[in-house]
Design a protein around this motif. Structure first.
Motif, mmCIF file in Angstrom:
data_model
loop_
_atom_site.group_PDB
_atom_site.id
_atom_site.type_symbol
_atom_site.label_atom_id
_atom_site.label_comp_id
_atom_site.label_asym_id
_atom_site.label_seq_id
_atom_site.Cartn_x
_atom_site.Cartn_y
_atom_site.Cartn_z
ATOM 1 N N LYS A 1 -15.455 -9.930 5.985
ATOM 2 C CA LYS A 1 -15.890 -11.038 6.846
ATOM 3 C C LYS A 1 -17.408 -11.026 6.904
ATOM 4 N N SER A 2 -18.005 -12.221 6.889
ATOM 5 C CA SER A 2 -19.443 -12.356 7.041
ATOM 6 C C SER A 2 -19.712 -13.482 8.028
ATOM 7 N N GLY A 3 -20.240 -13.140 9.203
ATOM 8 C CA GLY A 3 -20.428 -14.145 10.243
ATOM 9 C C GLY A 3 -19.086 -14.703 10.671
ATOM 10 N N SER A 4 -18.934 -16.018 10.603
ATOM 11 C CA SER A 4 -17.666 -16.657 10.975
ATOM 12 C C SER A 4 -16.751 -16.892 9.775
ATOM 13 N N VAL A 5 -17.163 -16.467 8.591
ATOM 14 C CA VAL A 5 -16.390 -16.701 7.366
ATOM 15 C C VAL A 5 -15.611 -15.449 7.003
ATOM 16 N N SER A 6 -14.297 -15.592 6.853
ATOM 17 C CA SER A 6 -13.424 -14.456 6.554
ATOM 18 C C SER A 6 -12.824 -14.561 5.161
ATOM 19 N N GLY A 7 -12.670 -13.422 4.524
ATOM 20 C CA GLY A 7 -11.766 -13.342 3.394
ATOM 21 C C GLY A 7 -10.343 -13.354 3.915
ATOM 22 N N GLU A 8 -9.372 -13.746 3.069
ATOM 23 C CA GLU A 8 -7.994 -13.894 3.536
ATOM 24 C C GLU A 8 -7.012 -13.294 2.542
ATOM 25 N N LEU A 9 -6.012 -12.611 3.084
ATOM 26 C CA LEU A 9 -4.831 -12.229 2.325
ATOM 27 C C LEU A 9 -3.666 -13.008 2.902
ATOM 28 N N GLU A 10 -3.095 -13.893 2.084
ATOM 29 C CA GLU A 10 -1.972 -14.733 2.496
ATOM 30 C C GLU A 10 -0.682 -14.070 2.003
ATOM 31 N N PHE A 11 0.101 -13.563 2.936
ATOM 32 C CA PHE A 11 1.281 -12.749 2.623
ATOM 33 C C PHE A 11 2.529 -13.567 2.905
ATOM 34 N N HIS A 12 3.299 -13.894 1.835
ATOM 35 C CA HIS A 12 4.482 -14.730 1.960
ATOM 36 C C HIS A 12 5.747 -13.889 2.031
ATOM 37 N N ASN A 13 6.815 -14.521 2.476
ATOM 38 C CA ASN A 13 8.118 -13.879 2.528
ATOM 39 C C ASN A 13 8.512 -13.365 1.141
ATOM 40 N N GLY A 14 8.918 -12.119 1.058
ATOM 41 C CA GLY A 14 9.331 -11.526 -0.207
ATOM 42 C C GLY A 14 8.250 -10.764 -0.940
ATOM 43 N N ALA A 15 6.981 -10.906 -0.523
ATOM 44 C CA ALA A 15 5.901 -10.146 -1.155
ATOM 45 C C ALA A 15 6.067 -8.662 -0.859
ATOM 46 N N LYS A 16 5.602 -7.819 -1.784
ATOM 47 C CA LYS A 16 5.792 -6.380 -1.649
ATOM 48 C C LYS A 16 4.473 -5.651 -1.869
ATOM 49 N N LEU A 17 4.227 -4.659 -1.010
ATOM 50 C CA LEU A 17 3.020 -3.839 -1.114
ATOM 51 C C LEU A 17 3.416 -2.373 -1.084
ATOM 52 N N HIS A 18 3.023 -1.633 -2.133
ATOM 53 C CA HIS A 18 3.278 -0.193 -2.177
ATOM 54 C C HIS A 18 1.940 0.536 -2.141
ATOM 55 N N MET A 19 1.733 1.367 -1.114
ATOM 56 C CA MET A 19 0.517 2.168 -0.970
ATOM 57 C C MET A 19 0.946 3.630 -1.000
ATOM 58 N N HIS A 20 0.706 4.279 -2.120
ATOM 59 C CA HIS A 20 1.407 5.512 -2.455
ATOM 60 C C HIS A 20 0.942 6.735 -1.671
#
Length: 285
Positions: free
Chosen positions: A173-192
């Motif tokens: 994020k910089s000031g009022s501007v954010s980066g975004e991760l849009e996470f939809h139903n069925g998406a998968k994240l593995h953090m080992h």
């Protein structure tokens, strides 16, 4: 000699001859035969694909052949125009998406270890149709994904990201501007591993019917915003009481009434600095 090209990643020269392909690295004093799948026949033209790191050789009467090239010193691949990749794509160097560009991946994105993906302001990376981001050898990748302020990463339709070691997905994020991760139903994240994390300073957007969770021993770091849409929520089930599943740094994280569920179990939550707290407005937690 019928054709000569230079590999811009490491300065290696390749020549097409009547007896096959020869190469000469910057450290070499002579030419060497390339014995990597290309026959010892008349080769008329050469071309290098730096995305897949493959050398293509057109022959006289025997078709087109290809050979894998090394990844050492490969330059960052920058995408500056909207594209869709519907196949598996191995990448040697880093990947940068810039110039208000949208890159859609519907195959597998196969990366070298210790590289980076940068999504710049105004640009979007979309993982769709079961796309999988992992290391080139099929294991978990240990690189960095930087979603810069104004950039966006979209995970939908059963797409997945598989990361390990000290790998991070960082939403800035910089000031009022954010980066975004849009996470939809069925998406998968593995953090080992225990140091693998999703680092939210910008915005994590849970789309309709999406339940955010992850597998592995990593954790979610919150110092920004999580947006809940209809029937969305968070459901994190850790690996035991010693597993850090959530870290909150110097902020009050408000779980709004729009959250359909918010469940943390079988792990621990770490809060840092005096202002760190969770405020729950939803009854479905």
């Amino acid at each position: 000699m019928n054709h000569i090209i230079r590999d811009e990643t490491d300065g290696t020269f390749f020549i097409a001859t009547d007896a096959g392909v020869y190469y000469k690295k910057t450290s070499h004093t002579q030419w060497y035969k390339l014995d990597n799948g290309i026959p010892a026949t008349m080769v008329t033209e050469l071309k290098i694909n730096n995305i897949t790191r493959e050398l293509y050789a057109s022959t006289y009467g025997r078709g087109i052949w290809k050979a894998k090239l090394q990844c050492n010193g490969a330059a960052e691949l920058e995408i500056t125009s909207t594209q869709a990749w519907n196949r598996d794509v191995p990448i040697c160097g880093g990947l940068r998406i810039s110039n208000n560009t949208e890159l859609t991946i519907k195959g597998n994105l196969l990366l070298e270890y210790d590289t980076e993906i940068n999504i710049e302001n105004g640009s979007t990376l979309i993982l769709d149709n079961g796309a999988k981001l992992s290391a080139k050898d099929g294991n978990n990748w240990n690189g960095i994904i930087d979603i810069e302020a104004g950039g966006k990463l979209v995970m939908k339709n059963n797409s997945s990201i598989n990361i390990a070691s000290n790998a991070q997905i960082r939403i800035w994020k910089s000031g009022s501007v954010s980066g975004e991760l849009e996470f939809h139903n069925g998406a998968k994240l593995h953090m080992h591993n225990t140091n693998t994390n999703l680092w939210v300073q910008g915005k994590l957007i849970l789309m309709e019917n999406a339940g955010f969770n992850f597998t592995g021993s990593g954790y979610l770091y919150i110092n920004g915003e999580v947006q809940f849409n209809a029937n969305s929520g968070i459901n994190i089930n850790g690996n035991g009481t010693g597993h850090r599943i959530l870290m909150i740094n110097n902020m009050e994280w408000n779980i709004p009434s729009t959250a359909s569920f918010f469940n943390l179990q079988n792990g621990k939550v770490e809060m840092y600095n005096g202002n760190a707290r969770i405020k729950i407005s939803s009854s479905n937690t």
